[in-house]
Design an enzyme around this catalytic site. Structure first.
Site, PDB file in Angstrom:
ATOM      1  N   GLY A 284       0.882  -1.261  -0.074  1.00 29.23           N
ATOM      2  CA  GLY A 284      -0.053  -0.171   0.056  1.00 29.23           C
ATOM      3  C   GLY A 284       0.840   1.176  -0.093  1.00 29.23           C
ATOM      4  N   SER A 285       2.014   1.377  -0.605  1.00 37.14           N
ATOM      5  CA  SER A 285       2.745   2.658  -0.664  1.00 37.14           C
ATOM      6  C   SER A 285       1.891   3.513  -1.529  1.00 37.14           C
ATOM      7  CB  SER A 285       4.329   2.319  -1.173  1.00 37.14           C
ATOM      8  OG  SER A 285       4.372   1.949  -2.405  1.00 37.14           O
ATOM      9  N   ASN A 286       1.483   2.940  -2.691  1.00 31.97           N
ATOM     10  CA  ASN A 286       0.581   4.064  -3.247  1.00 31.97           C
ATOM     11  C   ASN A 286      -0.438   4.545  -2.607  1.00 31.97           C
ATOM     12  OD1 ASN A 286       1.745   4.179  -6.294  1.00 31.97           O
ATOM     13  ND2 ASN A 286       1.730   2.197  -6.023  1.00 31.97           N
TER      14      ASN A 286
ATOM     15  N   LYS B 196      -6.540  -9.182  -7.068  1.00 34.25           N
ATOM     16  CA  LYS B 196      -7.849 -10.049  -7.386  1.00 34.25           C
ATOM     17  C   LYS B 196      -8.555  -9.262  -8.766  1.00 34.25           C
ATOM     18  CE  LYS B 196     -11.420 -12.100  -4.931  1.00 34.25           C
ATOM     19  NZ  LYS B 196     -11.297 -13.429  -5.087  1.00 34.25           N
TER      20      LYS B 196
ATOM     21  N   ILE C 133     -11.327  -7.607 -10.840  1.00 38.52           N
ATOM     22  CA  ILE C 133     -12.580  -6.796 -10.258  1.00 38.52           C
ATOM     23  C   ILE C 133     -13.963  -7.592 -11.092  1.00 38.52           C
ATOM     24  CG2 ILE C 133     -13.698  -4.373 -10.597  1.00 38.52           C
ATOM     25  CD1 ILE C 133     -11.512  -4.716  -8.587  1.00 38.52           C
TER      26      ILE C 133
ATOM     27  N   ASN D 256      -6.221   2.109 -12.385  1.00 40.49           N
ATOM     28  CA  ASN D 256      -5.149   1.218 -11.947  1.00 40.49           C
ATOM     29  C   ASN D 256      -3.948   1.763 -12.399  1.00 40.49           C
ATOM     30  OD1 ASN D 256      -3.989  -1.315 -11.026  1.00 40.49           O
ATOM     31  ND2 ASN D 256      -3.529  -1.869 -13.035  1.00 40.49           N
TER      32      ASN D 256
ATOM     33  N   HIS E 215       0.007   0.593 -13.285  1.00 47.60           N
ATOM     34  CA  HIS E 215       0.861  -0.581 -13.714  1.00 47.60           C
ATOM     35  C   HIS E 215       2.438  -0.050 -13.599  1.00 47.60           C
ATOM     36  CE1 HIS E 215       1.618  -4.229 -15.861  1.00 47.60           C
ATOM     37  NE2 HIS E 215       2.431  -3.745 -16.483  1.00 47.60           N
TER      38      HIS E 215
ATOM     39  N   ASP F  69      -5.091  -4.794 -18.066  1.00 47.31           N
ATOM     40  CA  ASP F  69      -4.202  -4.083 -18.695  1.00 47.31           C
ATOM     41  C   ASP F  69      -4.428  -3.277 -19.853  1.00 47.31           C
ATOM     42  OD1 ASP F  69      -2.483  -4.284 -16.108  1.00 47.31           O
ATOM     43  OD2 ASP F  69      -1.342  -5.612 -17.254  1.00 47.31           O
TER      44      ASP F  69
ATOM     45  N   GLU G  65       5.222   6.209  -9.552  1.00 44.16           N
ATOM     46  CA  GLU G  65       3.938   5.842  -9.163  1.00 44.16           C
ATOM     47  C   GLU G  65       3.397   6.920  -8.045  1.00 44.16           C
ATOM     48  OE1 GLU G  65       3.110   1.666  -8.504  1.00 44.16           O
ATOM     49  OE2 GLU G  65       4.879   1.086  -9.691  1.00 44.16           O
TER      50      GLU G  65
HETATM   51  C1  GRF Z   1       2.846  -1.325  -7.696  1.00 43.83           C
HETATM   52  O1  GRF Z   1       3.966  -1.380  -8.385  1.00 43.83           O
HETATM   53  C2  GRF Z   1       1.869  -0.916  -8.695  1.00 43.83           C
HETATM   54  O2  GRF Z   1       2.240  -0.646  -9.849  1.00 43.83           O
HETATM   55  C3  GRF Z   1       1.331  -2.429  -8.932  1.00 43.83           C
HETATM   56  O3  GRF Z   1       1.355  -3.084  -7.627  1.00 43.83           O
HETATM   57  C4  GRF Z   1       2.361  -2.358  -6.865  1.00 43.83           C
HETATM   58  C5  GRF Z   1       1.790  -1.750  -5.535  1.00 43.83           C
HETATM   59  O4  GRF Z   1       2.711  -1.434  -4.697  1.00 43.83           O
HETATM   60  N1  GRF Z   1      -0.174  -2.532  -9.439  1.00 43.83           N
HETATM   61  P1  GRF Z   1       2.174  -0.864  -3.044  1.00 43.83           P
HETATM   62  O5  GRF Z   1       1.371  -1.827  -2.536  1.00 43.83           O
HETATM   63  O6  GRF Z   1       1.278   0.280  -3.561  1.00 43.83           O
HETATM   64  O7  GRF Z   1       3.256  -0.472  -2.662  1.00 43.83           O
END
Ligand code: GRF
Length: 205
Positions: A20-22, A99, A101, A115, A117, A158, A187
């Site tokens: 969940g770093s994003n 998972k 959707i 999403n 990627h 994708d 990202e």
């Molecule tokens: C990211 O590299 C994203 O592009 C991919 O999954 C990874 C998730 O990383 N879809 P995080 O859990 O947000 O750290």
């Protein structure tokens, strides 16, 4: 076509399966005022996802919904739909959600599921292209650039419309791990940027 200009804060539901770093980057960008949005729910299929902990720390409602919690497919679908409906979600943000959707959700929220990627789609996307597999494939193909893509989610993996991409150089001494780090930095920047552009009506869905 949907233009969100002058709307109230966008209500986001973030789906995440692991670190969940994003998600964290979006939480931080809401806190620091960059993003005029609110995360109304974080949903994970993995009860141990650190993403859930990040959400709890930020006082965001969390939901663990999986085939374990909801073995019946219709119950599973309804559990997610109920959250999205009751929280009046504008955008679904997939951030490392592993998972698929359900098609009913894709149809109901058409053009409103995003999403991210970790490569420059349409290259290095599709089945099996997730996590470190992507970066290994990029290095093995001797690409000079890689990057990250924010795109709309449709029925095909994708495949949906690309909203934004940013690239990064692949250096000769890059390993899949160092490349993954570089791409992740991008990202964290561009996911919030795209959500901001949508909220300002500068990206129309
Ligand atoms: C990211 O590299 C994203 O592009 C991919 O999954 C990874 C998730 O990383 N879809 P995080 O859990 O947000 O750290």
């Amino acid at each position: 076509m949907r233009k969100y200009k002058n709307m109230n804060k966008l209500k986001l539901a973030v789906f995440a399966s692991h670190s969940g770093s994003n998600l964290q980057a979006i939480i931080d960008n809401i806190k620091n005022g960059y993003l005029n949005a609110e995360i109304v729910a974080v949903i994970s299929n993995n009860s141990n996802a650190y993403a859930l902990e990040r959400a709890r720390l930020a006082k965001i409602d969390t939901f663990h919904i999986s085939s374990k919690t909801h073995p019946n497919e219709t119950d599973y679908l309804n559990a997610i739909l109920n959250i999205l409906d009751s929280k009046k979600v504008d955008l679904i943000i997939l951030a490392g959600y592993m998972k698929p959707i359900p098609v009913e959700i894709i149809n109901k929220y058409y053009n409103r599921i995003l999403n991210i990627h970790p490569a420059l789609l349409p290259k290095f996307g599709g089945s099996g292209m997730y996590g470190m597999n992507v970066h290994k494939a990029v290095i093995e193909s001797k690409e000079k650039t890689s990057g990250a893509t924010v795109h709309i989610v449709d029925e095909k993996y994708d495949n949906g419309k690309i909203l934004y991409q940013e690239s990064v150089n692949v250096d000769e001494n890059d390993t899949p791990e160092t490349l993954a780090d570089k791409v992740l930095q991008i990202e964290h920047k561009i996911y919030s940027k795209v959500i901001k552009l949508i909220s300002e009506g500068k990206i129309t869905l």
